[in-house]
Design an enzyme around this catalytic site. Structure first.
Site, PDB file in Angstrom:
ATOM      1  N   CYS A 134      20.188  60.426  19.613  1.00 41.59           N
ATOM      2  CA  CYS A 134      20.122  61.108  20.912  1.00 41.59           C
ATOM      3  C   CYS A 134      21.451  61.004  21.639  1.00 41.59           C
ATOM      4  O   CYS A 134      22.123  61.996  21.875  1.00 41.59           O
ATOM      5  CB  CYS A 134      19.016  60.483  21.753  1.00 41.59           C
ATOM      6  SG  CYS A 134      17.454  60.416  20.871  1.00 41.59           S
TER       7      CYS A 134
ATOM      8  N   LYS B 115      18.027  66.905  30.606  1.00 42.68           N
ATOM      9  CA  LYS B 115      17.854  66.039  29.429  1.00 42.68           C
ATOM     10  C   LYS B 115      19.215  65.672  28.825  1.00 42.68           C
ATOM     11  O   LYS B 115      19.480  64.506  28.502  1.00 42.68           O
ATOM     12  CB  LYS B 115      16.992  66.770  28.386  1.00 42.68           C
ATOM     13  CG  LYS B 115      16.954  66.117  27.029  1.00 42.68           C
ATOM     14  CD  LYS B 115      16.219  64.796  27.051  1.00 42.68           C
ATOM     15  CE  LYS B 115      16.436  64.007  25.785  1.00 42.68           C
ATOM     16  NZ  LYS B 115      15.722  62.752  25.740  1.00 42.68           N
TER      17      LYS B 115
END
Ligand code: SAJ
Length: 421
Positions: free
Chosen positions: A271, A217
């Site tokens: 993010c 991720k």
């Protein structure tokens, strides 16, 4: 949970990821108990309404709440599967240290209702090792349960890390159709989590170990950050050398194996501007390019501000239109936005001369208070401004023809107008 019975699911954290995830699981027929610390969020959801903006989410939440499949509460409840989707921000130490305290607090709550046969899944973007740390926190609270990786025989519960990789604005579609990494603390944990995701994910679900899934991720977002940094660095080099960066990129991208991304006023959102630091924190000596990319993308924002100021000063008296506040195109999300930072800095310095055009905003954010800057529509800006600074590539800006921009000084930070260098 036996045979084809739908598992009871508890989703902890009902934000940008947790709420759409809870709604999609409920749509697949599983009863979902959603947990959030904020009472107003819980009340909103229980009315069948939503507290965030996301395409088609309102209708879906309304439907699953009406069918009795999604209920929200501030309290944890027993379930067969627990999905944790709480924030993992930076600690307040100024060193970009990941703060996993919300994850640990959620795990400790889960520990109070956990029973034999349950599965606990962490979805929050997390530094490598967090799922194991979560397991240890649960083990400390529940010595009666045999934990995966800590016991000799069959563990009583399963733990896995399964990150999402959805794009804001396409969350429902991507939650269903994207491939997923399913990282178990043990292979058995991964298989348990896999069976759960198969209920509502149409993309391929690929099993691995928890640490690899955690790193995957982070790597995805760091990869994009590094590539954007390359484009942003190129744009600063081009400015220094008097080159048109858009022309250079257009030409270079004709090479069959070159695909340079688009320079802009920096990288925003919660993010890509955050996750690479989790890698740097875990391996500060080795993560050199990843750290540099973060620094380059942050530096680009200051470079844009300096160039914008120079343009404003070269056009004394002219009104300045800042086009866009969002962190990227065609969304109404203004958090961690370089466009917003640049526009607000110009407003503080040039006050009433500054006009802001943001079709997705009803009013200017608070930092504009007292500056004298005003929110106007695009037509007013085109009529009144002598300087145009494009900060977001919203579609509505892209279609402004050259004749409507004629005679104005333009700084196009996103390259939306091919006729502007
Ligand atoms: N940006 C550029 N130039 C580009 C592309 C993007 O300046 O060529 C800027 C955008 O304007 C924005 C920022 O980068 O400020 C990030 O935008 P984005 O569209 O690249 O990504 P996010 O933050 O909306 O979503 C990302 C996605 N990750 C990747 O594409 C690898 C998404 O799939 C993740 O699920 C999401 O982060 C997340 O939640 O981690």
């Amino acid at each position: 949970m036996r045979g084809d019975t739908k598992p009871d699911v508890c989703v902890i954290g009902l934000g940008y990821i947790g709420l759409p995830t809870a709604a999609i699981i409920a749509r697949a027929g599983c009863p979902v108990h959603g947990v959030d610390v904020t009472q107003s969020v819980v009340d909103t959801i229980n009315r069948g309404e939503i507290h965030i903006e996301e395409v088609d989410l309102d209708g879906l939440v309304q439907a699953v709440v009406q069918r009795g499949l999604l209920k929200a509460s501030t309290e944890i409840a027993p379930a067969d599967v627990f999905v944790i989707a709480v924030p993992t921000p930076f600690a307040k130490d100024g060193n970009h240290t990941p703060d996993t305290s919300y994850v640990m607090a959620a795990a400790e709550k889960v520990a109070t209702v956990l029973k034999k046969g349950d599965t606990v899944i962490l979805e929050s973007t997390s530094p490598v090792g967090t799922t194991e740390a979560m397991r240890d926190a649960i083990a400390a609270k529940r010595p009666d349960l045999a934990m995966p990786g800590l016991c000799d025989g069959q563990p009583d519960v399963s733990l896995a890390y399964c990150p999402e990789r959805v794009l804001p604005g396409k969350i429902l579609e991507e939650l269903t159709h994207n491939d997923r990494s399913i990282g178990g603390i043990t292979p058995r944990c991964a298989r348990k989590a896999l069976a759960f995701y198969k209920r509502f994910v149409k993309g391929e679900c690929v099993t691995t170990d928890a640490r690899s899934a955690e790193m995957t991720k982070l790597v995805e977002n760091a990869f994009r950050d590094v590539n954007i940094a390359f484009a942003n660095e190129l744009s600063m080099i081009a400015d220094r050398q008097g080159l048109d960066v858009w022309e250079v990129i257009r030409l270079a991208n004709r090479h069959p194996r070159v695909n340079i991304l688009t320079p802009g006023p920096g990288v925003g959102g919660h993010c890509i501007a955050v996750d690479p630091w989790f890698i740097v924190h875990g391996a500060p000596e080795e993560a050199k390019i990843i750290r540099q990319a973060r620094e380059t993308n942050d530096a680009k924002m200051h470079h844009v501000l300096a160039r914008a100021k120079a343009l404003v000063e070269a056009n004394p008296g002219a009104k300045i239109a800042c086009l866009g506040l969002a962190f990227k195109a065609n969304i109404d999300d203004f958090r961690e936005s370089p466009a917003r930072y640049v526009a607000a800095s110009l407003a503080r310095e040039f006050g009433e001369r500054v006009q802001v055009v943001e079709p997705y905003a009803g009013e200017l954010p608070r930092e504009f208070d007292g500056t004298g800057a005003e929110l106007v529509d695009i037509d007013a800006a085109l009529e009144e401004s002598g300087v145009l600074i494009t900060l977001v590539d919203h579609d509505v800006f892209k279609v402004i023809p050259p004749e409507e921009r004629q005679g104005k000084a333009v700084y196009d930070t996103r390259g939306i107008w091919p006729d502007v260098a």
